[in-house]
Design an enzyme around this catalytic site. Sequence first.
Site, mmCIF file in Angstrom:
data_model
loop_
_atom_site.group_PDB
_atom_site.id
_atom_site.type_symbol
_atom_site.label_atom_id
_atom_site.label_comp_id
_atom_site.label_asym_id
_atom_site.label_seq_id
_atom_site.Cartn_x
_atom_site.Cartn_y
_atom_site.Cartn_z
ATOM 1 N N ASP A 230 0.859 -1.177 0.000
ATOM 2 C CA ASP A 230 0.000 0.000 0.000
ATOM 3 C C ASP A 230 0.901 1.235 0.000
ATOM 4 O O ASP A 230 1.622 1.504 0.973
ATOM 5 C CB ASP A 230 -0.892 -0.017 1.240
ATOM 6 N N ASP A 251 1.895 7.900 -10.037
ATOM 7 C CA ASP A 251 1.337 7.337 -11.273
ATOM 8 C C ASP A 251 0.146 6.447 -10.948
ATOM 9 O O ASP A 251 0.077 5.298 -11.369
ATOM 10 C CB ASP A 251 2.426 6.559 -12.025
#
Length: 568
Positions: A230, A251
Amino acid sequence: DGFASGSHRSLQQLADKWAQDLRLDRDDKAVLLLLRVGSGLDAVFLRPSPDGDASLDSLQEWQAARSVAVSELRAGRFTAAAMRVIRGLTAALTGSAELSVPHAAWKQTKLYEWKSPYQEGEVWQTVCGERLCKELILSEVRQLSDGFERYYHEAMSFPALNILGSGKKRQVLVLGGGDGGIATHCVQFDTVEKLVNIDIDETVTEVTQSYLPRVAEGLEDSRVEMLHEDAFAWVKNYNSTAPKFDLVIIDFTDEPIEGAWSSDFFGQLAGLLSEDGILVQNVGTMQSPKVLRKVYDLHATTFASVFPMSSQIPDYLAPYMLVLSSKTLNLDPLKAVDWTLWQRLLVEDRVRPQYYDGPGQHEALFAGVPADVAEVLGVETDLDDQGMPRGPSALKLPLPALPKQKRHKDKSLFLRKGAHGIVKVTLDDGDKHLFQNSMDTVLSPFSWHRDENMLLPALNVLGDRAKKVLVLGGGSGALATIALRWPSVQKVVLVEIDKHIVEAVREHFPQQAAAFEDERTQLIIEDAFEWILQSHCGHFDLVVVNTCQQPWLKASRTTRMPTTRRFY
């Protein structure tokens, strides 16, 4: 020679059989032999291996070429058939993605689909420009194609790395980017010493490495560490005494969790950056102005210098906005670059850019902010005191407030079967949209971007010499509206094949319809090329070709070519 020796008679017999099967009237065996050689190359060059390498017959390039070549043979076009075979073999054997089949004959193919704990995904074989390509879809949204991904990844990485320069080795952090495209481009710079890439979905990485290996090849670089975690938790828990990063690139496909983009998160990122560190993020388009403004506002609140970047990326709607932010006060993203690093990388063949050519595109990314985006962000677009275009403008707080919009129920306002497909007008959240073939946008709140880009550069070049303008495919009235505002324009001729486009504009788009009634406008409902062949209209100072996607095909993600039957 290898095929001729020992197997010449069998090849001739096979050619005779093919000629009979294809009902060929003439004895033209050379093409049939070439087709047979193509099939034979399967056994010689591309025999399936234990590692799973594809055979020639399994490759899309060869399948497409062979299919079209047989059609050419049936039609008696023997030379054309031979050329199809040669191009197909070349594409298959060299790994080239050159398209060896017309778009009319190409069918998109789903190569793979999956569902991970985080999202659903697909890989498709499709067409990018004039080339075969594969594209990655996540949650029904195109992420990239291996035909155009470099446009995006170069814009996200090369400007920042050039600004950072060659003074010292750099540490890079990529959040998201599980396909490996950002990492692949960053490691082309030998100034990158270490790159940490964090993406929660391991499946995306595995699929990209399998189906789009050139996109993900940078993940194999020894400088790259790929972590499937994460990213938000990783950033939050990063030790403040650990080494800083010189470049952070976000991104993600979009805001992955509602509320994820927060002042706390961007404050944490600022804490990860070195003194001259840079943050780059993909933002989106003006189709979501609230999201766009929110991201820019968070950057401007957190960092000393914040610059919007306007990119043109074929995989996405354009202009596609990015943001580059720095802890350096009064950064000038143009003057900060020493181009000797870039030139060395080119000479050493470390970088092979497709989109970012160096100084020219670098300046265009920062200086080419569209007018409507500039208005939302409060960026100055007028000329400077010397009458010259302003360079890149850093954002200044507070950003302008967005006007409140009332929510409207979506509904259909106009529906006709036009000359080349369905023509419809819809009301979407208060905005009217005119479509042709269900997918091709003719008019919308954002179509001015396209129309201004088509016309205004040419009018500025012509200046007061622009007197007579011809628009082929001018039924929307938008290009005529822009042309008629130009002070020297005396005549605008619009040639449109579909009367229903004009009808829809007259009923629902009064601003554009007003151009039809202007005494300087001549509207002609006819096939554009037929009109050109038959017309004796004299000369024009400007001709604009504004014809749309192939109308004889079902709307899909393919290249665009003119509507008119005989344009080429």
